[in-house]
Design a protein around this motif. Structure first.
Motif, PDB file in Angstrom:
ATOM      1  N   ARG A  81      -2.945  83.839  13.962  1.00  0.00           N
ATOM      2  CA  ARG A  81      -1.765  84.202  14.779  1.00  0.00           C
ATOM      3  C   ARG A  81      -2.185  84.419  16.230  1.00  0.00           C
ATOM      4  O   ARG A  81      -1.993  85.468  16.814  1.00  0.00           O
ATOM      5  N   ASN A  86      -1.321  83.636  19.193  1.00  0.00           N
ATOM      6  CA  ASN A  86      -0.459  83.930  20.345  1.00  0.00           C
ATOM      7  C   ASN A  86       0.371  85.202  20.179  1.00  0.00           C
ATOM      8  O   ASN A  86       1.270  85.459  20.977  1.00  0.00           O
ATOM      9  N   ASN A  87       0.070  85.974  19.143  1.00  0.00           N
ATOM     10  CA  ASN A  87       0.856  87.170  18.888  1.00  0.00           C
ATOM     11  C   ASN A  87      -0.093  88.326  18.572  1.00  0.00           C
ATOM     12  O   ASN A  87      -0.667  88.385  17.481  1.00  0.00           O
ATOM     13  N   GLU A 141       0.745  90.398  15.344  1.00  0.00           N
ATOM     14  CA  GLU A 141       0.488  89.679  14.089  1.00  0.00           C
ATOM     15  C   GLU A 141      -1.005  89.442  13.896  1.00  0.00           C
ATOM     16  O   GLU A 141      -1.516  89.536  12.780  1.00  0.00           O
TER      17      GLU A 141
END
Length: 220
Positions: free
Chosen positions: A87, A89-90, A93
């Motif tokens: 994950r 780009n988050n 998460e």
């Protein structure tokens, strides 16, 4: 020079790395290590992992051991291809991926591995399963699985609604666990059972499940 993975596909730790490599569609060579004759304790392999445990990964001039470190490396190196296992780009998460990957390593694996050993590996070595080992670990496993069942009432996968490294790292041990008399501990928890069906159906695992042969007649 392509990647080389030293180990045995029937080993949970080797197959954990293999599932990750398959998810990312990375070309690699599996170099068999004959642990039954003690090859993993000899100098050529010890130069790759001084602890004498499979697997080890060679990627050009980099040598890694510890299967979860290997899966993390593969997921990071190939983060732009295949499923996003970290994950990237988050931040939230990504943090949850690390949390549940840590849970697998610190809580799930230590409870489930002794059960797998007693039911599947010990008979392979001509020994009877030791119930004095199995029973206390069943109690530990139940507590962990209760937490997982509750978690999976709100998300499809452990770190959220995407398949990640947190799920992937569970696959080999859970496969073997489902071949023990304790499989009902997962089958009787509906969200956990659905999660297992999802993650064990992925092509990355289906491609190598035939090699996870402990506990089967062809395990020799």
């Amino acid at each position: 020079m392509g990647m080389k993975l030293y180990g045995l596909a029937m080993s949970t730790n080797t197959s954990r790395a293999m599932v990750c490599l398959h998810e990312k569609e990375v070309d690699f060579e599996l170099v068999p290590v004959d642990v039954f004759s003690g090859e993993h304790k000899l100098p050529p392999f010890l130069s790759k992992n001084p602890f004498g445990l499979i697997p080890a990964l060679e990627d050009d001039d980099l040598t890694l051991f510890e299967s979860r470190a290997i899966t993390a490396y593969i997921a990071e190196k190939y983060k732009e291809t295949g499923p996003d296992l970290i994950r990237k780009n988050n931040a939230k998460e990504s943090a949850l991926v690390r949390v549940w990957a840590e849970v697998e390593s610190e809580s799930y694996d230590p409870a489930i591995s002794p059960i797998i050993y007693e039911y599947l590996v010990a008979p392979f070595q001509g020994k009877e399963p030791d119930q004095s080992v199995i029973q206390p670990n069943i109690d530990k496993v139940k507590k962990v699985l209760d937490v997982y069942e509750q978690r999976l009432t709100t998300t499809q996968y452990l770190a959220g609604d995407s398949f990640t490294l947190a799920d992937l790292n569970h696959i080999p041990n859970t496969h073997y666990f489902m071949n023990t008399p304790c499989a009902s501990l997962i089958n009787d928890r509906p969200h956990l059972k659905a999660w297992w069906i999802h993650i064990s159906s992925r092509p990355s695992f289906r491609n190598l499940v035939h090699a996870l042969t402990f506990g089967q007649n062809n395990s020799s």
